[in-house]
Motif scaffolding. Sequence first.
Motif, PDB file in Angstrom:
ATOM      1  N   CYS A 171      40.989  58.310  23.185  1.00 18.69           N
ATOM      2  CA  CYS A 171      39.753  57.532  23.217  1.00 18.69           C
ATOM      3  C   CYS A 171      39.347  57.080  21.814  1.00 18.69           C
ATOM      4  O   CYS A 171      38.680  56.052  21.654  1.00 18.69           O
ATOM      5  CB  CYS A 171      38.629  58.318  23.877  1.00 18.69           C
ATOM      6  SG  CYS A 171      38.162  59.833  23.013  1.00 18.69           S
TER       7      CYS A 171
ATOM      8  N   GLY B 188      44.191  55.655  29.336  1.00 18.46           N
ATOM      9  CA  GLY B 188      42.810  56.081  29.495  1.00 18.46           C
ATOM     10  C   GLY B 188      42.715  57.589  29.424  1.00 18.46           C
ATOM     11  O   GLY B 188      43.725  58.298  29.314  1.00 18.46           O
TER      12      GLY B 188
ATOM     13  N   TYR C 135      37.844  55.180  28.788  1.00 19.42           N
ATOM     14  CA  TYR C 135      38.172  55.795  30.075  1.00 19.42           C
ATOM     15  C   TYR C 135      39.325  55.065  30.759  1.00 19.42           C
ATOM     16  O   TYR C 135      40.230  55.687  31.314  1.00 19.42           O
ATOM     17  CB  TYR C 135      36.947  55.791  30.995  1.00 19.42           C
ATOM     18  CG  TYR C 135      37.224  56.437  32.341  1.00 19.42           C
ATOM     19  CD1 TYR C 135      37.112  57.816  32.507  1.00 19.42           C
ATOM     20  CD2 TYR C 135      37.613  55.674  33.439  1.00 19.42           C
ATOM     21  CE1 TYR C 135      37.387  58.408  33.722  1.00 19.42           C
ATOM     22  CE2 TYR C 135      37.889  56.259  34.663  1.00 19.42           C
ATOM     23  CZ  TYR C 135      37.774  57.621  34.800  1.00 19.42           C
ATOM     24  OH  TYR C 135      38.059  58.213  36.011  1.00 19.42           O
ATOM     25  N   GLN C 136      39.297  53.736  30.717  1.00 19.98           N
ATOM     26  CA  GLN C 136      40.298  52.947  31.428  1.00 19.98           C
ATOM     27  C   GLN C 136      41.613  52.841  30.668  1.00 19.98           C
ATOM     28  O   GLN C 136      42.675  52.723  31.279  1.00 19.98           O
ATOM     29  CB  GLN C 136      39.759  51.521  31.689  1.00 19.98           C
ATOM     30  CG  GLN C 136      38.485  51.461  32.496  1.00 19.98           C
ATOM     31  CD  GLN C 136      38.720  51.671  33.978  1.00 19.98           C
ATOM     32  OE1 GLN C 136      39.703  52.277  34.379  1.00 19.98           O
ATOM     33  NE2 GLN C 136      37.815  51.169  34.799  1.00 19.98           N
ATOM     34  N   GLY C 137      41.543  52.851  29.323  1.00 17.45           N
ATOM     35  CA  GLY C 137      42.737  52.602  28.517  1.00 17.45           C
ATOM     36  C   GLY C 137      42.914  51.121  28.260  1.00 17.45           C
ATOM     37  O   GLY C 137      42.351  50.267  28.955  1.00 17.45           O
TER      38      GLY C 137
ATOM     39  N   SER D 144      41.433  53.885  21.527  1.00 17.91           N
ATOM     40  CA  SER D 144      41.218  52.786  22.475  1.00 17.91           C
ATOM     41  C   SER D 144      39.839  52.156  22.383  1.00 17.91           C
ATOM     42  O   SER D 144      39.664  51.000  22.786  1.00 17.91           O
ATOM     43  CB  SER D 144      41.455  53.288  23.904  1.00 17.91           C
ATOM     44  OG  SER D 144      40.553  54.329  24.221  1.00 17.91           O
TER      45      SER D 144
ATOM     46  N   HIS E 104      34.506  60.606  30.353  1.00 13.18           N
ATOM     47  CA  HIS E 104      33.979  59.545  29.495  1.00 13.18           C
ATOM     48  C   HIS E 104      33.324  60.204  28.286  1.00 13.18           C
ATOM     49  O   HIS E 104      32.458  61.068  28.441  1.00 13.18           O
ATOM     50  CB  HIS E 104      32.959  58.699  30.250  1.00 13.18           C
ATOM     51  CG  HIS E 104      32.682  57.382  29.605  1.00 13.18           C
ATOM     52  ND1 HIS E 104      32.151  57.267  28.334  1.00 13.18           N
ATOM     53  CD2 HIS E 104      32.862  56.106  30.043  1.00 13.18           C
ATOM     54  CE1 HIS E 104      32.013  55.993  28.029  1.00 13.18           C
ATOM     55  NE2 HIS E 104      32.447  55.269  29.040  1.00 13.18           N
TER      56      HIS E 104
ATOM     57  N   CYS F  40      33.908  52.339  35.991  1.00 14.78           N
ATOM     58  CA  CYS F  40      35.106  53.105  35.635  1.00 14.78           C
ATOM     59  C   CYS F  40      36.135  53.177  36.743  1.00 14.78           C
ATOM     60  O   CYS F  40      37.262  53.614  36.507  1.00 14.78           O
ATOM     61  CB  CYS F  40      34.716  54.527  35.224  1.00 14.78           C
ATOM     62  SG  CYS F  40      33.821  54.595  33.646  1.00 14.78           S
TER      63      CYS F  40
ATOM     64  N   ASP G  43      37.005  51.039  27.699  1.00 15.61           N
ATOM     65  CA  ASP G  43      38.430  51.271  27.430  1.00 15.61           C
ATOM     66  C   ASP G  43      38.739  52.734  27.144  1.00 15.61           C
ATOM     67  O   ASP G  43      39.872  53.179  27.345  1.00 15.61           O
ATOM     68  CB  ASP G  43      38.877  50.427  26.229  1.00 15.61           C
ATOM     69  CG  ASP G  43      38.866  48.942  26.534  1.00 15.61           C
ATOM     70  OD1 ASP G  43      39.040  48.596  27.722  1.00 15.61           O
ATOM     71  OD2 ASP G  43      38.673  48.136  25.613  1.00 15.61           O
TER      72      ASP G  43
END
Length: 346
Positions: A270, A248, A240-242, A273, A254, A25, A238
Amino acid sequence: ALVTLDYSVRNVDELRDIVEMAARCSAGGEIRAEHVFSGPGEDDPPGLSLGRPSLLMRFIGGGGLSWIRGLTLLSFLVVIVLCLAAEASLVGRLANGFVWTIWEPGVFAMFLLVGALWCMICPLSSAARLAKRAIGIERPPPRWVGNQFLTAAIPMFGFLVILWVEAVFHMTEMPIGTGYLLLALILASVVFAVLYKREVWCRYVCPLGRLAVVLAPAASITVAADRHLCASTCTTHDCYQGRDQIPGCSVFRHPMNTAEAHYCKLCGDCLESCPHESTHLTLRPPGMGSVGLVDTGRYPSAFAFSLLLLAPLFLVAPTTGLLERPSILGVLGIVAVLLGLLLGWR
């Protein structure tokens, strides 16, 4: 951040999972405190999975949620202007009355019944997102976010300041004071949004957001993820990250980590994504999330204890003459917060 966690479930294996998740992450070559989650847990969250309702997904992806956020922000700004510019008029008094008799108790009740639904459309968050798009510096979160004492103390003292100002200056009868208070909150959220990545204000500073965190375990709606699917299939995280134009998680959470579900803002990012349709809404009877609640961390526990001690103090203040002695009320409030922080740590 690592040594403050409890590894009582699987000990070293649990530590390994947490470090591996943090590595996946982290956006760059450095693992920071905001990448350290408390672990996915051994059990699925209690409640009935609602999946990803198509109507809700169309509402989020089609811009409906953005319109609601915009209207809420506009309404908030109108109330501020009326309180500041028309304080002596009937309109100004009505705007002030709306804040303290409808909006404030309504938001508190919403936190308790349905979780952080208000945070989804919060005008402070909306103003922060607009500012970030315009001039976001995107610095990593400040180092103090890894210090659990500071992340508990800062929003708690902020909450104390709001209670003290509201009581001492009789905000319910003074529109101009309400206007300045709301304006200060918006400006604070914008400053944090401009300086740092994501929404540091919402996760670590906002006093109202901390109240949502404390009440979230008793709420009926939460967002979770299929931890088995996440662990076996997902490599990009994704949620979390976007990805693409979807950001994200704004509060560094998460969805797989059920132990941290109370931090969720219910923003819906979320749900959009996740490419594996692992994230989903969960419905549960009110209070079920509090049953068997073992370890939410010192952060929300300290805030909860402080609230428990502050509530009677400010309830009796109008009848004991403490409002005429603001300094004594402030000192007693500080003592209550410090004692609450101590109890939370123990």
